[in-house]
Each structure stands twice: as C-alpha cells, then as structure tokens.
Design a protein around this motif. Structure first.
Motif, PDB file in Angstrom:
ATOM      1  N   ASN A   7     -38.484   3.882  -8.352  1.00  0.00           N
ATOM      2  CA  ASN A   7     -38.624   4.787  -9.228  1.00  0.00           C
ATOM      3  C   ASN A   7     -39.869   4.804  -9.947  1.00  0.00           C
ATOM      4  OD1 ASN A   7     -36.710   6.407  -8.059  1.00  0.00           O
ATOM      5  ND2 ASN A   7     -35.132   5.783  -9.468  1.00  0.00           N
ATOM      6  N   LEU A   8     -39.968   3.543 -10.732  1.00  0.00           N
ATOM      7  CA  LEU A   8     -40.897   3.198 -11.740  1.00  0.00           C
ATOM      8  C   LEU A   8     -42.269   3.218 -11.013  1.00  0.00           C
ATOM      9  CD1 LEU A   8     -39.348   0.730 -14.062  1.00  0.00           C
ATOM     10  CD2 LEU A   8     -39.965   2.824 -14.655  1.00  0.00           C
ATOM     11  N   ILE A   9     -42.328   2.814 -10.004  1.00  0.00           N
ATOM     12  CA  ILE A   9     -43.471   2.463  -8.942  1.00  0.00           C
ATOM     13  C   ILE A   9     -44.183   3.829  -8.495  1.00  0.00           C
ATOM     14  CG2 ILE A   9     -44.604   1.616  -7.010  1.00  0.00           C
ATOM     15  CD1 ILE A   9     -43.025  -1.067  -7.361  1.00  0.00           C
ATOM     16  N   ILE A  10     -43.149   4.687  -7.984  1.00  0.00           N
ATOM     17  CA  ILE A  10     -43.339   5.959  -7.461  1.00  0.00           C
ATOM     18  C   ILE A  10     -43.992   6.760  -8.496  1.00  0.00           C
ATOM     19  CG2 ILE A  10     -42.202   8.137  -6.665  1.00  0.00           C
ATOM     20  CD1 ILE A  10     -40.487   6.350  -5.127  1.00  0.00           C
ATOM     21  N   ASN A  11     -43.312   6.663  -9.924  1.00  0.00           N
ATOM     22  CA  ASN A  11     -43.945   7.636 -10.895  1.00  0.00           C
ATOM     23  C   ASN A  11     -45.010   7.050 -11.535  1.00  0.00           C
ATOM     24  OD1 ASN A  11     -41.881   9.786 -10.864  1.00  0.00           O
ATOM     25  ND2 ASN A  11     -40.415   8.246 -11.207  1.00  0.00           N
ATOM     26  N   LYS A  12     -45.481   5.893 -11.068  1.00  0.00           N
ATOM     27  CA  LYS A  12     -46.768   5.140 -11.584  1.00  0.00           C
ATOM     28  C   LYS A  12     -46.489   4.925 -12.936  1.00  0.00           C
ATOM     29  CE  LYS A  12     -50.737   5.719  -9.678  1.00  0.00           C
ATOM     30  NZ  LYS A  12     -51.835   6.368  -9.321  1.00  0.00           N
ATOM     31  N   PHE A  13     -45.403   4.316 -13.560  1.00  0.00           N
ATOM     32  CA  PHE A  13     -45.030   3.889 -14.856  1.00  0.00           C
ATOM     33  C   PHE A  13     -45.828   2.860 -15.349  1.00  0.00           C
ATOM     34  CE2 PHE A  13     -42.704   0.888 -17.859  1.00  0.00           C
ATOM     35  CZ  PHE A  13     -42.170   1.922 -18.704  1.00  0.00           C
ATOM     36  N   TYR A  14     -46.253   1.955 -14.621  1.00  0.00           N
ATOM     37  CA  TYR A  14     -47.185   0.763 -15.192  1.00  0.00           C
ATOM     38  C   TYR A  14     -48.841   1.144 -14.980  1.00  0.00           C
ATOM     39  CZ  TYR A  14     -42.986  -1.824 -14.649  1.00  0.00           C
ATOM     40  OH  TYR A  14     -41.666  -2.253 -14.749  1.00  0.00           O
ATOM     41  N   GLU A  21     -47.224  -6.080  -9.784  1.00  0.00           N
ATOM     42  CA  GLU A  21     -47.055  -7.361  -9.148  1.00  0.00           C
ATOM     43  C   GLU A  21     -46.596  -8.556 -10.137  1.00  0.00           C
ATOM     44  OE1 GLU A  21     -51.140  -7.882  -7.511  1.00  0.00           O
ATOM     45  OE2 GLU A  21     -50.633  -6.590  -5.904  1.00  0.00           O
ATOM     46  N   LYS A  22     -47.132  -8.474 -11.166  1.00  0.00           N
ATOM     47  CA  LYS A  22     -46.520  -9.404 -12.373  1.00  0.00           C
ATOM     48  C   LYS A  22     -44.955  -9.521 -12.464  1.00  0.00           C
ATOM     49  CE  LYS A  22     -50.758 -10.310 -14.624  1.00  0.00           C
ATOM     50  NZ  LYS A  22     -51.781 -10.085 -15.774  1.00  0.00           N
ATOM     51  N   LYS A  23     -44.640  -8.147 -12.640  1.00  0.00           N
ATOM     52  CA  LYS A  23     -43.347  -7.831 -12.911  1.00  0.00           C
ATOM     53  C   LYS A  23     -42.469  -8.219 -11.676  1.00  0.00           C
ATOM     54  CE  LYS A  23     -41.976  -5.825 -16.047  1.00  0.00           C
ATOM     55  NZ  LYS A  23     -41.362  -6.119 -17.340  1.00  0.00           N
ATOM     56  N   LEU A  24     -43.103  -7.902 -10.597  1.00  0.00           N
ATOM     57  CA  LEU A  24     -42.229  -8.083  -9.302  1.00  0.00           C
ATOM     58  C   LEU A  24     -42.036  -9.487  -9.163  1.00  0.00           C
ATOM     59  CD1 LEU A  24     -43.367  -5.292  -6.949  1.00  0.00           C
ATOM     60  CD2 LEU A  24     -41.048  -5.426  -7.903  1.00  0.00           C
ATOM     61  N   GLY A  25     -43.191 -10.386  -9.433  1.00  0.00           N
ATOM     62  CA  GLY A  25     -43.273 -11.639  -9.218  1.00  0.00           C
ATOM     63  C   GLY A  25     -42.092 -12.447  -9.967  1.00  0.00           C
ATOM     64  N   VAL A  26     -41.863 -11.871 -11.406  1.00  0.00           N
ATOM     65  CA  VAL A  26     -40.913 -12.501 -12.353  1.00  0.00           C
ATOM     66  C   VAL A  26     -39.580 -12.084 -11.717  1.00  0.00           C
ATOM     67  CG1 VAL A  26     -39.970 -12.460 -14.540  1.00  0.00           C
ATOM     68  CG2 VAL A  26     -42.640 -12.416 -14.028  1.00  0.00           C
ATOM     69  N   PHE A  27     -39.260 -10.969 -11.222  1.00  0.00           N
ATOM     70  CA  PHE A  27     -37.977 -10.588 -10.669  1.00  0.00           C
ATOM     71  C   PHE A  27     -37.620 -11.346  -9.530  1.00  0.00           C
ATOM     72  CE2 PHE A  27     -38.215  -6.026 -12.705  1.00  0.00           C
ATOM     73  CZ  PHE A  27     -37.779  -6.696 -13.959  1.00  0.00           C
ATOM     74  N   PHE A  28     -38.863 -11.693  -8.722  1.00  0.00           N
ATOM     75  CA  PHE A  28     -38.450 -12.412  -7.516  1.00  0.00           C
ATOM     76  C   PHE A  28     -38.147 -13.752  -7.667  1.00  0.00           C
ATOM     77  CE2 PHE A  28     -40.164 -14.668  -3.648  1.00  0.00           C
ATOM     78  CZ  PHE A  28     -39.047 -14.284  -2.686  1.00  0.00           C
ATOM     79  N   ALA A  45     -46.208  -0.451  -3.939  1.00  0.00           N
ATOM     80  CA  ALA A  45     -47.178  -0.512  -5.243  1.00  0.00           C
ATOM     81  C   ALA A  45     -48.747  -0.427  -4.659  1.00  0.00           C
ATOM     82  CB  ALA A  45     -46.997  -1.701  -5.834  1.00  0.00           C
ATOM     83  N   GLU A  46     -48.846  -1.108  -3.360  1.00  0.00           N
ATOM     84  CA  GLU A  46     -50.115  -0.745  -2.780  1.00  0.00           C
ATOM     85  C   GLU A  46     -50.691   0.257  -2.204  1.00  0.00           C
ATOM     86  OE1 GLU A  46     -53.464  -2.796  -1.333  1.00  0.00           O
ATOM     87  OE2 GLU A  46     -51.810  -4.068  -2.443  1.00  0.00           O
ATOM     88  N   SER A  47     -49.833   1.216  -1.915  1.00  0.00           N
ATOM     89  CA  SER A  47     -49.958   2.524  -1.478  1.00  0.00           C
ATOM     90  C   SER A  47     -49.986   3.413  -2.737  1.00  0.00           C
ATOM     91  CB  SER A  47     -48.652   2.993  -0.543  1.00  0.00           C
ATOM     92  OG  SER A  47     -47.525   3.198  -1.137  1.00  0.00           O
ATOM     93  N   LYS A  48     -49.265   3.205  -3.812  1.00  0.00           N
ATOM     94  CA  LYS A  48     -49.550   4.188  -4.792  1.00  0.00           C
ATOM     95  C   LYS A  48     -50.541   3.930  -5.775  1.00  0.00           C
ATOM     96  CE  LYS A  48     -45.933   6.749  -4.038  1.00  0.00           C
ATOM     97  NZ  LYS A  48     -45.993   8.207  -3.781  1.00  0.00           N
ATOM     98  N   TYR A  49     -50.814   2.450  -6.054  1.00  0.00           N
ATOM     99  CA  TYR A  49     -51.823   2.099  -6.934  1.00  0.00           C
ATOM    100  C   TYR A  49     -53.262   2.002  -6.080  1.00  0.00           C
ATOM    101  CZ  TYR A  49     -48.377   2.022 -10.724  1.00  0.00           C
ATOM    102  OH  TYR A  49     -47.365   2.145 -11.524  1.00  0.00           O
ATOM    103  N   VAL A  50     -53.613   2.988  -5.678  1.00  0.00           N
ATOM    104  CA  VAL A  50     -55.166   2.953  -4.943  1.00  0.00           C
ATOM    105  C   VAL A  50     -56.127   2.850  -6.013  1.00  0.00           C
ATOM    106  CG1 VAL A  50     -56.637   4.186  -3.395  1.00  0.00           C
ATOM    107  CG2 VAL A  50     -53.944   4.413  -3.231  1.00  0.00           C
ATOM    108  N   VAL A  51     -56.938   1.602  -5.932  1.00  0.00           N
ATOM    109  CA  VAL A  51     -58.005   1.719  -6.737  1.00  0.00           C
ATOM    110  C   VAL A  51     -59.111   2.675  -6.296  1.00  0.00           C
ATOM    111  CG1 VAL A  51     -59.810   0.099  -7.562  1.00  0.00           C
ATOM    112  CG2 VAL A  51     -57.506  -0.700  -7.192  1.00  0.00           C
ATOM    113  N   VAL A  52     -59.717   3.448  -7.394  1.00  0.00           N
ATOM    114  CA  VAL A  52     -60.703   4.288  -6.976  1.00  0.00           C
ATOM    115  C   VAL A  52     -62.122   3.546  -7.354  1.00  0.00           C
ATOM    116  CG1 VAL A  52     -61.740   6.649  -7.671  1.00  0.00           C
ATOM    117  CG2 VAL A  52     -59.201   6.252  -7.666  1.00  0.00           C
TER     118      VAL A  52
END
Length: 66
Positions: A7-14, A21-28, A45-52
């Motif tokens: 939900n946080l990724i979908i809503n682009k909380f970060y 990626e840092k947060k997911l790395g720690v959780f993993f 995250a790759e699909s939601k956080y597209v670099v313009v």
C-alpha cells in the motif's frame, strides 16, 4: 507487513525508489518479509517509481504543444 508495504509503494509514500529499496532490504534481512514478498515489492517499486529523465520531459513537452 508485505501488504502494508504494498500500500505504501502504490501510494508513493516514499520519496524515491532508493528509499523503498533500503526499507525492503532491512525487512528482508531481518526476516520480516519473505523472499517472494521482497521480489514482488521490488518489482512493484520499479513500476511505480519511474525516473523521469530530461529526454522524457522534452518529449512530453513537444507532444503537448502539438
């Protein structure tokens, strides 16, 4: 935790994909999420956080002027 992160990724909380990626790395690393959840969330995250890039901005500007 996986559904919360989803939900946080979908809503682009970060602010950036790096933050996600840092947060997911720690959780993993601490076994808070499984390898399957980690993979799924990283792909999301790759699909939601597209670099313009400047080229993308330029092409969008040219298209809207037509």
């Amino acid at each position: 935790m996986g559904s919360i992160m989803e939900n946080l990724i979908i809503n682009k909380f970060y602010e950036t994909k790096d933050d996600v990626e840092k947060k997911l790395g720690v959780f993993f690393a601490f076994n808070v999420i499984t390898q399957d959840e980690y993979t799924k969330l990283m792909q999301l995250a790759e699909s939601k956080y597209v670099v313009v890039t400047d080229a993308t901005k330029d092409s969008n500007t040219n298209n809207s002027a037509s």
